[in-house]
Design an enzyme around this catalytic site. Sequence first.
Site, PDB file in Angstrom:
ATOM      1  N   TRP A 125       0.824  -1.220   0.000  1.00 55.17           N
ATOM      2  CA  TRP A 125       0.000   0.000   0.000  1.00 55.17           C
ATOM      3  C   TRP A 125       0.846   1.252   0.000  1.00 55.17           C
ATOM      4  CZ3 TRP A 125      -4.249  -0.787  -2.105  1.00 55.17           C
ATOM      5  CH2 TRP A 125      -5.009  -1.929  -1.842  1.00 55.17           C
TER       6      TRP A 125
ATOM      7  N   ASP B 199      -1.832   6.682   6.322  1.00 54.47           N
ATOM      8  CA  ASP B 199      -2.858   5.775   5.819  1.00 54.47           C
ATOM      9  C   ASP B 199      -3.145   4.777   6.944  1.00 54.47           C
ATOM     10  OD1 ASP B 199      -4.401   3.832   4.613  1.00 54.47           O
ATOM     11  OD2 ASP B 199      -2.966   3.367   3.017  1.00 54.47           O
TER      12      ASP B 199
ATOM     13  N   LYS C 147     -12.456  -1.672   5.940  1.00 49.51           N
ATOM     14  CA  LYS C 147     -11.740  -2.594   6.821  1.00 49.51           C
ATOM     15  C   LYS C 147     -12.345  -2.532   8.218  1.00 49.51           C
ATOM     16  CE  LYS C 147      -9.126  -2.909   3.194  1.00 49.51           C
ATOM     17  NZ  LYS C 147      -7.938  -2.171   2.902  1.00 49.51           N
TER      18      LYS C 147
END
Length: 358
Positions: free
Chosen positions: A101, A170, A194
């Site tokens: 990511w 993030d 999530k």
Amino acid sequence: MPRVHNFCAGPAALPAAVLERAREELLDFAGTGVSIMEMSHRSGVFDAVIKSAEANIRELLSVPEEYAVLFLQGGASHQFAMVPANLLTDGEADYLNTGTWSAKAIREASVAGKVRVVWDGQDEEYRRMPRPEEYTLNPDAAYVHLCTNETIGGIRFPVVPQTQAPLVADMSSEILSRRIDVSQYALIYAGAQKNIGPSGLALVIMRRDLAGRAPESLPIFWRYRTFIENDSLYNTPNTWAIYLVKLVTDWLLAQGGVAAMEAVNDAKAARLYAALDSSDFYTTMAEPEWRSVMNIVFRTPSEALDAALVEASSAAGLAGLKGHRVLGGLRASLYNACPPEAVDALISFLREFERTHG
Ligand SMILES: *Cc1c(COP(=O)(O)O)cnc(C)c1O
């Protein structure tokens, strides 16, 4: 069909109580005779929902007054682009490359401006986060970007790096799972699917003054300040997702908030890691010091057995254990909505699978 134990990394399990509430309210929201998806986002009824979602997040994370709480579309990946478009208008940004990511965020930022990768974990297959003495942050950087929990590699920062530059994080796969000090960050973003709600929505918590950096040449729709000035209602937002965020955060408050979830989450992960560590059959991927509490990445002795385990586990009512396509293997995601009983069921299943296949 009973509900199964769901370990999917995302879109992930939602609390059963939240889904039941949404079902109850689906056809007739609060006596309006329509669902929450079928009314104006400018109505008083929806306004109360979005305000309540924001107030819950402020309460759960003790968000300081000078921070805006925004609900934006496009998920976390849109933030990979929106952050540099708004904040990398001058100078250079420091990025820590700690996993798939982070790497994606770096690629996107490099399109917008100058990026310095201050630490790169790729050669070590992203098995750990860096120690503070392994990198030097530029105090004058436009900002420093990191991913606090790498969902695919299953590693996390136990403590946040210290810097004078604005810190951008993030937190897609761990927001609301542990206590954080929001004032250490300039901007936090998270895809909702999530730990907070359905996909397609990003939660952004940012210092309002940073929004002033965006150049006039930036499209209006891409500016944070557009959404700050319009309380996330510049255009039609994902009203359904925001409603679910309200229900999830109501549920979190009823569970005792983030500190209570953190204790439960730490205990869940500790039990699963202990079970994996006590076995010669299973191997974990992350270095122990940096192990994620949310995403537990492991494997059996072979790819064939990994595949057999995924199949046997779904037959046993345990869903979503297949590892990410870039890494293979297995992954159990233990987000807030994954109850301790699910982890116990998983551990029993893993022991039995080892006994029959080891
Ligand atoms: C899932 C995830 C993303 C991507 O989220 P999208 O909403 O699909 O864009 C980004 N960062 C992290 C850490 C993630 O876990």
